[in-house]
Design an enzyme around this catalytic site. Structure first.
Site, PDB file in Angstrom:
ATOM      1  N   PHE A 294       0.870  -1.199   0.046  1.00 12.90           N
ATOM      2  CA  PHE A 294       0.107  -0.161  -0.039  1.00 12.90           C
ATOM      3  C   PHE A 294       0.874   1.058   0.141  1.00 12.90           C
ATOM      4  O   PHE A 294       1.703   1.481   0.815  1.00 12.90           O
ATOM      5  CB  PHE A 294      -0.973  -0.021   1.130  1.00 12.90           C
ATOM      6  CG  PHE A 294      -1.940   1.167   1.273  1.00 12.90           C
ATOM      7  CD1 PHE A 294      -3.006   1.169   0.235  1.00 12.90           C
ATOM      8  CD2 PHE A 294      -1.721   2.267   1.703  1.00 12.90           C
ATOM      9  CE1 PHE A 294      -3.847   2.288   0.190  1.00 12.90           C
ATOM     10  CE2 PHE A 294      -2.506   3.501   1.328  1.00 12.90           C
ATOM     11  CZ  PHE A 294      -3.473   3.471   1.020  1.00 12.90           C
TER      12      PHE A 294
ATOM     13  N   LYS B  47       1.918  11.308   7.139  1.00 15.31           N
ATOM     14  CA  LYS B  47       1.128  10.849   8.450  1.00 15.31           C
ATOM     15  C   LYS B  47       1.739  11.639   9.660  1.00 15.31           C
ATOM     16  O   LYS B  47       1.035  12.982   9.785  1.00 15.31           O
ATOM     17  CB  LYS B  47       1.220   9.420   8.701  1.00 15.31           C
ATOM     18  CG  LYS B  47       0.364   8.796   7.645  1.00 15.31           C
ATOM     19  CD  LYS B  47      -0.315   7.333   7.890  1.00 15.31           C
ATOM     20  CE  LYS B  47      -1.402   6.998   6.873  1.00 15.31           C
ATOM     21  NZ  LYS B  47      -0.850   5.984   5.963  1.00 15.31           N
TER      22      LYS B  47
ATOM     23  N   ASP C 279       9.085   2.838   2.312  1.00 15.57           N
ATOM     24  CA  ASP C 279       7.922   3.775   2.650  1.00 15.57           C
ATOM     25  C   ASP C 279       7.705   3.551   4.197  1.00 15.57           C
ATOM     26  O   ASP C 279       7.313   2.561   4.528  1.00 15.57           O
ATOM     27  CB  ASP C 279       6.701   3.026   1.713  1.00 15.57           C
ATOM     28  CG  ASP C 279       5.582   4.051   1.889  1.00 15.57           C
ATOM     29  OD1 ASP C 279       5.678   4.848   2.996  1.00 15.57           O
ATOM     30  OD2 ASP C 279       4.670   3.920   1.127  1.00 15.57           O
TER      31      ASP C 279
HETATM   32  C1  LIG Z   1      -0.900   6.066   4.159  1.00 20.35           C
HETATM   33  C2  LIG Z   1       0.059   5.497   3.578  1.00 20.35           C
HETATM   34  C3  LIG Z   1       0.306   6.073   2.267  1.00 20.35           C
HETATM   35  C4  LIG Z   1      -0.405   7.222   1.477  1.00 20.35           C
HETATM   36  O1  LIG Z   1      -0.516   8.409   2.240  1.00 20.35           O
HETATM   37  P1  LIG Z   1      -1.738   9.545   2.182  1.00 20.35           P
HETATM   38  O2  LIG Z   1      -1.333  10.589   3.041  1.00 20.35           O
HETATM   39  O3  LIG Z   1      -2.879   8.736   2.348  1.00 20.35           O
HETATM   40  O4  LIG Z   1      -1.676   9.734   0.560  1.00 20.35           O
HETATM   41  C5  LIG Z   1       1.521   5.609   1.909  1.00 20.35           C
HETATM   42  N1  LIG Z   1       2.312   4.454   2.151  1.00 20.35           N
HETATM   43  C6  LIG Z   1       1.893   4.033   3.213  1.00 20.35           C
HETATM   44  C7  LIG Z   1       2.724   2.976   3.833  1.00 20.35           C
HETATM   45  C8  LIG Z   1       0.856   4.409   3.930  1.00 20.35           C
HETATM   46  O5  LIG Z   1       0.558   3.908   5.257  1.00 20.35           O
END
Ligand SMILES: *Cc1c(COP(=O)(O)O)cnc(C)c1O
Length: 397
Positions: free
Chosen positions: A142, A256, A227
């Site tokens: 994700f 985040k 990520d």
């Molecule tokens: C939440 C998340 C994203 C995307 O972030 P948004 O601010 O919702 O666009 C990307 N990678 C990971 C691992 C995430 O948990």
């Protein structure tokens, strides 16, 4: 103002695109680990907005930073300079050890940016033939919801009827270094990976996976992109999740909790020889690096250090894991986690359990049908963890 739940639900279902299916709890106030709905019910927040609220709701120091900067200067655009962006760079450098940064807004934008940077590095430094760059990603990843990011998702619901998709990605199983080794070609520029797949249901790779991946990337001269948007900034009991294996990724994406929940702000962190390939005009964002967001991010990072939230996450994570594992219920299939990123896998639909937990004053979110994520703000106390565990015990009976 009417306080009728039905009224708000009606407005939302009439006017809002139905791309979410939230629990019917309408929140209006938050403080630390707690939130209140419009009926005055109080809940322990065990989701923390997917780890965007590591510092807790409405942290007093963040309120101060928000107020002060809101009154001073909000947006300059990058046509001009501001004081907050360079000061944030300095803090990011101290926090991460990386030496160059590119600020964006959402997590998805940070990953998109990392992809652009990796491709550019591939063409300009590695010498990959024009438009041939490949990036390797993992099954069940994700990374966000933009058209390019869903192009390499393995989740059908993320992709259905959104094609055509962006080419240049190859999907391999998560947690399998051999698969990575086999997938690399002369056109590979990067491997993009979540150190723990949180959205996929808190999937933790085998020990030393990240270490193996790092050495494979180094040997093949491809970039390792971690990520850390969800796993970073203390969530797993380290500044970054990859630190537990002393890995040094070439690029890191964060978002985040970078703003403690006040404002969308994200960043790509990397080494100078890579990020300096992004010359003027190559990339940008009207709001990226704005003084308001940067002032908030500075304070959000400071709170993590000042309140020792990262080691707290580690210590409380061990405590919570042990408590959850002691719940004796045939409905629990597995409890796993690192720091305060904990997944409780059930034999039944997780959503129905989340509905019942809400009645006990505990807000949790199901992920992938049978997993409940326990990812409270890192300011949670042992007593509050006990309260959550008791709620689970009661509901699972
Ligand atoms: C939440 C998340 C994203 C995307 O972030 P948004 O601010 O919702 O666009 C990307 N990678 C990971 C691992 C995430 O948990």
């Amino acid at each position: 103002m009417t306080k009728s739940v039905a009224h708000f639900l009606e407005l939302e279902s009439s006017f809002g695109a139905p791309n979410y299916l939230p629990l019917d709890i309408i929140l209006e106030r938050g403080e630390g680990t707690w939130v209140w709905d419009i009926l005055g019910n109080k809940y322990l927040d065990c989701l923390a907005s997917y780890s965007a609220l590591n510092q807790g709701h409405c942290h007093p120091k963040l309120i101060k930073a928000v107020e002060a900067q809101a009154k001073t200067l909000s947006l300059t655009s990058r046509a001009f300079r501001n004081t907050e962006l360079p000061l944030l760079y300095e803090i990011l450098h101290r926090f991460s050890g990386k030496d160059m940064f590119l600020l964006m807004n959402s997590g998805a934008e940070a990953v998109e940016t990392a992809i652009k940077i990796a491709r550019r590095w591939g063409y300009r430094s590695k010498g990959v033939e024009k438009d041939k760059a490949e990036i390797i990603v993992c099954e069940n990843n994700f990374h966000g919801r933009t058209t390019t990011l869903i192009s390499f998702s393995s989740e059908e619901t993320y992709k259905k009827d959104f094609g055509p998709f962006t080419p240049g990605f190859k999907i391999i199983p998560f947690g399998d270094p051999l698969a990575l080794e086999k997938a690399i070609t002369k056109n590979t520029v990067a491997f993009l990976v979540e150190p723990i797949q949180a959205e996929a249901g808190v999937l933790i790779p085998p020990d030393s996976y990240l270490k193996s991946v790092e050495s494979i990337c180094k040997k093949a001269n491809i970039l390792l992109i971690a990520d850390e948007i969800q796993t970073g900034l203390g969530r797993t009991g380290e500044r970054f999740c990859f630190e537990r294996e002393s890995v040094k990724p070439d690029l890191i994406t964060i978002g985040k909790a970078l703003s403690g929940g006040y404002y969308p702000i994200s960043a790509v962190l990397g080494d100078k020889h890579i990020l300096e390939l992004m010359e003027p005009g190559s990339h940008g964002s009207t709001f990226g690096g704005n003084p308001f967001g940067c002032a908030i991010a500075k304070q959000a990072l400071n709170i993590l250090s000042e309140e020792d939230l990262i080691s707290k996450s580690k210590e409380l994570g061990i405590y919570a894991l042990e408590k959850f594992r002691k719940i004796d219920s045939p409905l629990i299939k597995d409890v796993r986690g690192m720091g305060l990123l904990i997944g409780i896998e059930l034999n039944v639909s997780a959503r129905s359990i989340c509905l019942k937990l809400a009645r006990e004053g505990i807000l949790c979110k199901d992920t992938h049908d049978t997993v409940i994520r326990f990812t409270p703000p890192l300011v949670i106390t042992k007593q509050e963890i006990d309260f959550a565990v008791e709620g689970f015990r009661k509901v699972l009976k």
